[in-house]
Motif scaffolding. Structure first.
Motif, mmCIF file in Angstrom:
data_model
loop_
_atom_site.group_PDB
_atom_site.id
_atom_site.type_symbol
_atom_site.label_atom_id
_atom_site.label_comp_id
_atom_site.label_asym_id
_atom_site.label_seq_id
_atom_site.Cartn_x
_atom_site.Cartn_y
_atom_site.Cartn_z
ATOM 1 N N GLY A 1 4.860 1.530 3.096
ATOM 2 C CA GLY A 1 3.669 0.697 3.146
ATOM 3 C C GLY A 1 2.678 0.936 2.033
ATOM 4 N N GLY A 2 2.954 1.923 1.168
ATOM 5 C CA GLY A 2 2.100 2.142 0.012
ATOM 6 C C GLY A 2 0.929 3.060 0.247
ATOM 7 N N ALA A 3 0.933 3.815 1.362
ATOM 8 C CA ALA A 3 -0.204 4.693 1.646
ATOM 9 C C ALA A 3 -0.415 5.718 0.543
ATOM 10 C CB ALA A 3 0.007 5.396 2.987
ATOM 11 N N SER A 4 0.673 6.176 -0.088
ATOM 12 C CA SER A 4 0.555 7.187 -1.134
ATOM 13 C C SER A 4 -0.042 6.630 -2.419
ATOM 14 C CB SER A 4 1.934 7.791 -1.434
ATOM 15 O OG SER A 4 2.814 6.795 -1.918
ATOM 16 N N CYS A 5 -0.181 5.303 -2.502
ATOM 17 C CA CYS A 5 -0.706 4.672 -3.715
ATOM 18 C C CYS A 5 -2.215 4.437 -3.659
ATOM 19 C CB CYS A 5 -0.005 3.336 -3.955
ATOM 20 S SG CYS A 5 1.773 3.449 -4.254
ATOM 21 N N LYS A 6 -2.836 4.769 -2.559
ATOM 22 C CA LYS A 6 -4.264 4.504 -2.411
ATOM 23 C C LYS A 6 -5.054 5.169 -3.542
ATOM 24 C CE LYS A 6 -8.066 4.828 0.899
ATOM 25 N NZ LYS A 6 -8.487 5.290 2.239
#
Length: 288
Positions: A228-233
Motif C-alpha cells: 500500500g505504499g506506507a514505507s513511501c510516506k
C-alpha cells in the motif's frame, strides 16, 4: 579486523536499503511490453529504445513496479516531419475509475508547425487540469530530458531541468491531489487523431508511416510501493521539496512566453465558474 568487517557489512546494509528507492534505469529490467510487440525496440543493453507506430498499431511499455513519489526522467526525441495525429506520452497512472495520473503528452503536428507539450493531473478520477506549452527548441532534432518530480506536497514538470509547471497540494481547500495511490510509469506512441492535432481537424497521414520516437537514459529516484505504499510516506521531500529562486525565475520566463493553454484561464470552458483552485481567492503565486 572484526570492526572493519562489521563496518563493511553495516555500509552494505545501508546501500541495499537505499537501493530500494534510488533506481537506475534500464528498459529491459524496469519495464514490460504494454502493446505493439516488435514495435518496441530496446537497444544498447537496455539503455535506449524506439517506439514505432504504423498502419496496424502503436506501441508502448509499462513499468514492472508501482511507485509512490519520486522523480522520473526520460530523454526523448520526437517523431519528425508530419507527425499530425500522433501522441507521444510519458506519464504515471494508477488503475480504476478513481485513478490518479500525471501526464506529459506531445501532440504531433504538420511539418513545420510546433509540437504541443500537454500536461495534466488526475486525482481520485478528477482531471481536466490541462496546461499546454510550445517548446523553445525543435524536439525532433535531438534528445531532450523531460521530468516528473512528485512528492506529497507538489508536482513539478520539467524540461531540460527547467520547471515549466508546479501543482501544489491543495487538499486543505478540497482540491484532490495524488497522495495515496501507487502508479506505474508508461511510455507510449499512439494514434490520437480524434483530438490531438487542431482538436481533431487534422488526421493521421499513414503515407508517412512508420512514425518513430526515440527514448534513452531513463532514470528514476523513486519509492517502490509495497503493502500500500506506507514505507513511501514523505519520500522525495527535503532538498527536492521546493524550487530555488533561480528555478522560479526560469519558470516565470517559460510561463510568460510559451504557455498556449491554461485551464485556469478558460472562461469559455468554465462559463459557470472556474475550478475551485483557480478562483481568485484561492490562487497561490508559485513564482515567488
Amino acid at each position: 579486523m572484526a570492526s572493519s568487517r562489521f563496518s563493511s557489512i553495516f555500509l552494505l546494509s545501508i546501500i541495499l536499503t537505499i537501493s530500494k528507492f534510488a533506481l537506475g534505469g534500464n528498459f529491459y529490467e524496469d519495464f514490460d511490453n504494454l502493446f505493439g510487440d516488435v514495435r518496441v525496440d530496446i537497444k544498447d543493453e537496455g539503455q535506449s529504445m524506439t517506439l514505432t507506430m504504423d498502419e496496424y498499431s502503436g506501441s508502448g511499455i509499462v513499468s514492472k513496479n508501482e511507485y509512490l513519489f519520486g522523480r522520473f526522467d526520460m530523454k526523448i526525441k520526437l517523431v519528425p516531419g508530419n507527425s499530425a495525429g500522433t501522441v507521444t506520452a510519458f506519464y504515471l497512472s494508477s488503475q480504476g475509475s478513481n485513478h490518479d495520473e500525471i501526464d506529459i503528452e506531445f501532440l504531433g503536428n504538420l511539418t513545420g508547425d510546433p509540437y504541443l507539450l500537454s500536461t495534466n493531473v488526475y486525482a481520485d478520477g478528477v482531471g481536466g487540469r490541462e496546461m499546454q506549452y510550445y517548446l523553445w527548441f525543435d524536439p525532433t532534432e535531438d534528445f531532450h530530458t523531460y521530468s516528473i518530480d512528485w512528492n506529497p506536497d507538489r508536482i513539478i514538470i520539467l524540461v531540460d531541468d527547467i520547471p515549466i509547471r508546479v501543482m501544489l497540494n491543495r487538499q486543505t481547500i478540497g482540491v484532490p491531489f495524488p497522495t495515496s495511490q501507487p502508479m506505474r510509469l508508461y511510455t507510449t506512441l499512439w494514434n490520437g487523431d480524434s483530438w490531438a492535432t487542431r482538436w481533431g481537424a487534422v488526421k493521421l497521414d499513414l503515407s508517412n508511416a512508420p512514425f518513430i520516437a526515440g527514448f534513452k537514459h531513463f532514470n528514476a529516484n523513486a519509492c517502490i510501493a509495497k503493502e500500500g505504499g506506507a514505507s513511501c510516506k514523505g519520500f522525495n521531500r527535503g532538498i527536492f521539496r521546493d524550487l530555488d529562486q533561480e528555478s522560479k525565475k526560469k519558470m516565470r520566463k517559460v510561463q510568460s512566453k510559451w504557455i498556449v493553454y491554461d485551464y485556469c484561464r478558460d472562461l469559455r470552458r468554465y462559463a459557470h465558474g472556474l475550478p475551485f483552485e483557480c478562483r481568485k481567492e484561492n490562487l497561490l503565486d508559485q513564482s515567488k
